[in-house]
Design a protein around this motif. Structure first.
Motif, PDB file in Angstrom:
ATOM      1  N   ARG A   4       0.835  -1.145  -0.002  1.00  0.00           N
ATOM      2  CA  ARG A   4       0.193   0.048   0.019  1.00  0.00           C
ATOM      3  C   ARG A   4       0.907   1.293  -0.124  1.00  0.00           C
ATOM      4  O   ARG A   4       1.648   1.251   0.860  1.00  0.00           O
ATOM      5  N   ILE A  41      -3.812   6.953  -2.706  1.00  0.00           N
ATOM      6  CA  ILE A  41      -3.179   5.726  -2.102  1.00  0.00           C
ATOM      7  C   ILE A  41      -3.421   4.704  -3.525  1.00  0.00           C
ATOM      8  O   ILE A  41      -4.130   4.795  -4.089  1.00  0.00           O
ATOM      9  N   ILE A  42      -2.337   4.034  -3.500  1.00  0.00           N
ATOM     10  CA  ILE A  42      -2.172   2.952  -4.557  1.00  0.00           C
ATOM     11  C   ILE A  42      -1.929   1.662  -4.121  1.00  0.00           C
ATOM     12  O   ILE A  42      -0.923   1.427  -3.252  1.00  0.00           O
ATOM     13  N   GLU A  43      -2.869   0.560  -4.059  1.00  0.00           N
ATOM     14  CA  GLU A  43      -2.668  -0.875  -3.596  1.00  0.00           C
ATOM     15  C   GLU A  43      -2.181  -1.646  -4.750  1.00  0.00           C
ATOM     16  O   GLU A  43      -2.924  -1.607  -5.758  1.00  0.00           O
ATOM     17  N   LEU A  44      -1.168  -2.166  -4.354  1.00  0.00           N
ATOM     18  CA  LEU A  44      -0.496  -3.131  -5.311  1.00  0.00           C
ATOM     19  C   LEU A  44      -0.519  -4.489  -5.117  1.00  0.00           C
ATOM     20  O   LEU A  44      -0.107  -4.899  -3.827  1.00  0.00           O
ATOM     21  N   ASP A  45      -1.197  -5.507  -5.964  1.00  0.00           N
ATOM     22  CA  ASP A  45      -1.194  -6.703  -5.664  1.00  0.00           C
ATOM     23  C   ASP A  45       0.092  -7.349  -6.297  1.00  0.00           C
ATOM     24  O   ASP A  45       0.238  -7.324  -7.473  1.00  0.00           O
ATOM     25  N   LEU A  46       1.002  -7.861  -5.498  1.00  0.00           N
ATOM     26  CA  LEU A  46       2.307  -8.177  -5.753  1.00  0.00           C
ATOM     27  C   LEU A  46       2.357  -9.696  -6.023  1.00  0.00           C
ATOM     28  O   LEU A  46       2.032 -10.425  -5.306  1.00  0.00           O
ATOM     29  N   LYS A  47       3.072 -10.204  -7.263  1.00  0.00           N
ATOM     30  CA  LYS A  47       3.352 -11.547  -7.423  1.00  0.00           C
ATOM     31  C   LYS A  47       4.574 -11.947  -6.324  1.00  0.00           C
ATOM     32  O   LYS A  47       5.229 -11.180  -5.822  1.00  0.00           O
ATOM     33  N   THR A  50       8.315 -10.213  -5.424  1.00  0.00           N
ATOM     34  CA  THR A  50       8.599  -8.864  -5.537  1.00  0.00           C
ATOM     35  C   THR A  50       8.918  -8.079  -4.078  1.00  0.00           C
ATOM     36  O   THR A  50       7.834  -8.403  -3.284  1.00  0.00           O
ATOM     37  N   ASP A  54      11.844  -3.196  -4.959  1.00  0.00           N
ATOM     38  CA  ASP A  54      10.842  -3.091  -6.336  1.00  0.00           C
ATOM     39  C   ASP A  54       9.956  -1.976  -6.213  1.00  0.00           C
ATOM     40  O   ASP A  54       9.638  -1.238  -7.136  1.00  0.00           O
ATOM     41  N   MET A  58       9.240   1.641  -8.177  1.00  0.00           N
ATOM     42  CA  MET A  58       7.908   2.088  -8.829  1.00  0.00           C
ATOM     43  C   MET A  58       7.531   3.311  -8.473  1.00  0.00           C
ATOM     44  O   MET A  58       7.390   4.231  -9.382  1.00  0.00           O
TER      45      MET A  58
END
Lengths: 77, 77
Positions: A4, A41-47, A50, A54, A58
């Motif tokens: 997040r 706010i930016i929610e990233l679903d990570l593999k 990661t 990283d 970004m």
């Protein structure tokens, strides 16, 4: 895993969006607010695999404008 | 006292901004991301005596569009 990213304008940078919200709250009768700052706010679903580094990369390359914005990263799960 | 309001689109609501960010990250070579959701954060500097209920009222009346957005409130200090 999730990351997040919270992006806020740096202190001292004018925030017209926050000002507009403050003004609108006043117009609606909400007088108990001294100041408003708006951010993203930016929610990233990570593999898998990661890393936090990283995500930092970004932020620096795309998500935040580090001239006028601060970002913070929370990793979850 | 400060309140931090986080506003995210509800699950199932299309998020074109998140999709654009996801695409842009891919173009930059960041392939370790499965999904991106974008939201807003609004920091309120409150006068003494302004309660969490007041902030909830602000969210429902102005800050969030509760048809398509969820909001959460954190009180600080």
């Amino acid at each position: 895993m999730k990351a997040r990213v919270t992006i806020m304008l740096k202190n001292g940078v004018l925030d017209p969006q926050g000002k507009a919200i403050h003004h609108a709250l006043g117009s609606l009768g909400f007088s108990g607010v001294d100041d408003v700052r708006a951010g993203k706010i930016i929610e990233l679903d990570l593999k898998d695999g990661t890393s936090r580094e990283d995500v930092e990369e970004m932020c620096k390359k795309l998500l935040a404008n580090t001239v006028i914005e601060n970002f913070s990263i929370e990793m979850e799960g």
